[in-house]
Scaffold this motif. Structure first.
Motif, PDB file in Angstrom:
ATOM      1  N   THR A 206      49.311 -26.541 -53.660  1.00 34.31           N
ATOM      2  CA  THR A 206      48.860 -26.433 -52.270  1.00 34.31           C
ATOM      3  C   THR A 206      49.898 -25.821 -51.348  1.00 34.31           C
ATOM      4  O   THR A 206      49.555 -25.364 -50.252  1.00 34.31           O
ATOM      5  N   GLY A 207      51.157 -25.793 -51.759  1.00 32.79           N
ATOM      6  CA  GLY A 207      52.183 -25.153 -50.939  1.00 32.79           C
ATOM      7  C   GLY A 207      52.551 -23.775 -51.420  1.00 32.79           C
ATOM      8  O   GLY A 207      52.633 -22.820 -50.646  1.00 32.79           O
ATOM      9  N   VAL A 208      52.781 -23.644 -52.735  1.00 35.55           N
ATOM     10  CA  VAL A 208      53.237 -22.374 -53.299  1.00 35.55           C
ATOM     11  C   VAL A 208      52.147 -21.319 -53.275  1.00 35.55           C
ATOM     12  O   VAL A 208      52.404 -20.146 -52.955  1.00 35.55           O
ATOM     13  N   ALA A 209      50.912 -21.700 -53.601  1.00 33.60           N
ATOM     14  CA  ALA A 209      49.818 -20.720 -53.653  1.00 33.60           C
ATOM     15  C   ALA A 209      49.612 -20.004 -52.316  1.00 33.60           C
ATOM     16  O   ALA A 209      49.476 -18.779 -52.284  1.00 33.60           O
ATOM     17  N   PRO A 210      49.588 -20.711 -51.171  1.00 33.44           N
ATOM     18  CA  PRO A 210      49.444 -19.993 -49.900  1.00 33.44           C
ATOM     19  C   PRO A 210      50.617 -19.054 -49.607  1.00 33.44           C
ATOM     20  O   PRO A 210      50.422 -17.988 -49.024  1.00 33.44           O
ATOM     21  N   ALA A 211      51.827 -19.442 -50.010  1.00 32.28           N
ATOM     22  CA  ALA A 211      52.978 -18.572 -49.802  1.00 32.28           C
ATOM     23  C   ALA A 211      52.852 -17.294 -50.612  1.00 32.28           C
ATOM     24  O   ALA A 211      53.124 -16.186 -50.123  1.00 32.28           O
ATOM     25  N   LEU A 212      52.434 -17.439 -51.868  1.00 30.11           N
ATOM     26  CA  LEU A 212      52.227 -16.253 -52.707  1.00 30.11           C
ATOM     27  C   LEU A 212      51.148 -15.355 -52.130  1.00 30.11           C
ATOM     28  O   LEU A 212      51.302 -14.132 -52.072  1.00 30.11           O
ATOM     29  N   ILE A 215      52.527 -13.392 -49.164  1.00 28.48           N
ATOM     30  CA  ILE A 215      53.419 -12.307 -49.570  1.00 28.48           C
ATOM     31  C   ILE A 215      52.618 -11.146 -50.140  1.00 28.48           C
ATOM     32  O   ILE A 215      52.879  -9.976 -49.833  1.00 28.48           O
ATOM     33  N   HIS A 216      51.634 -11.445 -50.970  1.00 29.33           N
ATOM     34  CA  HIS A 216      50.828 -10.384 -51.572  1.00 29.33           C
ATOM     35  C   HIS A 216      49.985  -9.669 -50.517  1.00 29.33           C
ATOM     36  O   HIS A 216      49.788  -8.451 -50.602  1.00 29.33           O
ATOM     37  N   ALA A 217      49.485 -10.420 -49.539  1.00 25.26           N
ATOM     38  CA  ALA A 217      48.616  -9.815 -48.533  1.00 25.26           C
ATOM     39  C   ALA A 217      49.397  -8.935 -47.572  1.00 25.26           C
ATOM     40  O   ALA A 217      48.897  -7.894 -47.132  1.00 25.26           O
ATOM     41  N   LYS A 218      50.634  -9.321 -47.249  1.00 23.34           N
ATOM     42  CA  LYS A 218      51.412  -8.586 -46.241  1.00 23.34           C
ATOM     43  C   LYS A 218      52.856  -8.407 -46.683  1.00 23.34           C
ATOM     44  O   LYS A 218      53.774  -8.982 -46.095  1.00 23.34           O
ATOM     45  N   PRO A 219      53.080  -7.596 -47.734  1.00 25.03           N
ATOM     46  CA  PRO A 219      54.470  -7.375 -48.151  1.00 25.03           C
ATOM     47  C   PRO A 219      55.286  -6.642 -47.092  1.00 25.03           C
ATOM     48  O   PRO A 219      56.518  -6.696 -47.111  1.00 25.03           O
TER      49      PRO A 219
END
Length: 306
Positions: A206-212, A215-219
């Motif tokens: 629930t924490g790491v997935a939103p961070a990933l 990052i993928h959506a707005k590098p």
């Protein structure tokens, strides 16, 4: 942002290469290493996957109808009717005009085995952590109850290959592309060992997935040291599951995004630099050369020539 879709797409350097293989015992074609990830689907019959070095950690693997095997590094191996069958030189594939894949026939006197064999062309020099953390060989036994979508894809492939019709030339490559995603999706469902950690856990955290996803959506966003770590909750948790700290992963994904744009688009270097989060072409070119060992323009020319 569908990370499971983005990751293999970012590593892809070409379309999958596929061969319909028919063997009648005794058969044992030796298959050389490939530049990417290899796979086999047993359409009917049985066979064995024999590693070039049969060890306790990588023993010979019996395969039956509907089984799928994924070889993360495209390593060389032997496909045989029995582990003791001597290896032979791989037969040359035959491609018919308009066919989406080649054919190989190994004629013997025994019962036939039909397989779909091939490889996904992936950049293995810089594998994404999601792929790097996978086992060297993934065996997904036929189990429609556990992996209904994967089983359906195998059956659709079998139907198209056994009875080609108008549209098969487009359907078969699309199904083979989908096969890779079904394999990556099915692997974490295999059992506790696959679910213990790594990317299987990261994509559900629930924490790491939103961070990933961010990052993928707005590098190209102006991330700070705190931003991805704050989204993940704790940088240590991110590092444990993904395999590197948030800012290191951000840099990796920026370079991966840039390399993909250079390979697949005609975008000017200024646009590629901006999409990768760099304010100047010079800063981008310096970072890219440090990562890939050559300037962006040279990388683009080499990728187009391949």
């Amino acid at each position: 942002m569908d990370i499971l879709t983005e990751v293999p797409a970012s590593m892809r350097t070409g379309r999958p290469v596929s061969v319909r293989t028919t063997g009648r015992a005794p058969f044992g074609p030796g298959l050389p290493p490939v530049a990417g990830a290899g796979f086999h689907v047993v359409l009917s019959g049985t066979c064995w996957l024999v590693p070039l070095e049969d060890t306790a950690s990588q023993p010979s693997l019996p395969l039956g109808p509907g089984d799928v095997v994924f070889l993360r590094d495209g390593r060389g191996h032997i496909l045989a009717d029995h582990p003791d069958t001597p290896a032979e030189v791989e037969r040359e594939s035959q491609f018919s005009p308009g066919s989406p894949l080649g054919t190989v026939t190994v004629v013997g006197g025994g019962a036939p085995t039909n397989l779909l064999c091939g490889s996904h062309h992936l950049d293995q020099a810089r594998p994404h952590p999601l792929v790097r953390q996978l086992p060297e060989i993934i065996h997904l036994p036929a189990n429609p109850a556990r992996h209904p979508e994967l089983a359906s894809a195998v059956q659709l492939l079998r139907a198209e290959l056994e009875r080609p019709r108008p549209g098969s030339a487009g359907i078969v490559p699309a199904l083979i592309d989908s096969l890779l995603l079904y394999i990556l999706r099915a692997w974490p469902e295999q059992g506790p060992a696959a679910q213990a950690g790594g990317w299987a856990a990261a994509l559900g955290d629930t924490g790491v997935a939103p961070a990933l996803a961010a990052i993928h959506a707005k590098p190209d966003a102006q991330w700070t040291v705190e931003s991805p770590a704050a989204r993940a909750g704790l940088s240590r948790r991110f590092n444990d599951l993904v395999g590197e700290p948030p800012m290191a992963y951000l840099t990796r994904w920026r370079m991966t995004t840039a390399a993909r744009l250079l390979r697949e688009s005609e975008a000017p270097l200024s646009t590629v630099a901006a999409r990768a989060g760099y304010g100047s072409e010079y800063a981008f070119a310096t970072a890219f050369k440090r990562e890939y060992g050559q300037a962006p323009g040279g990388y683009r020319r080499e990728a187009r020539a391949a």
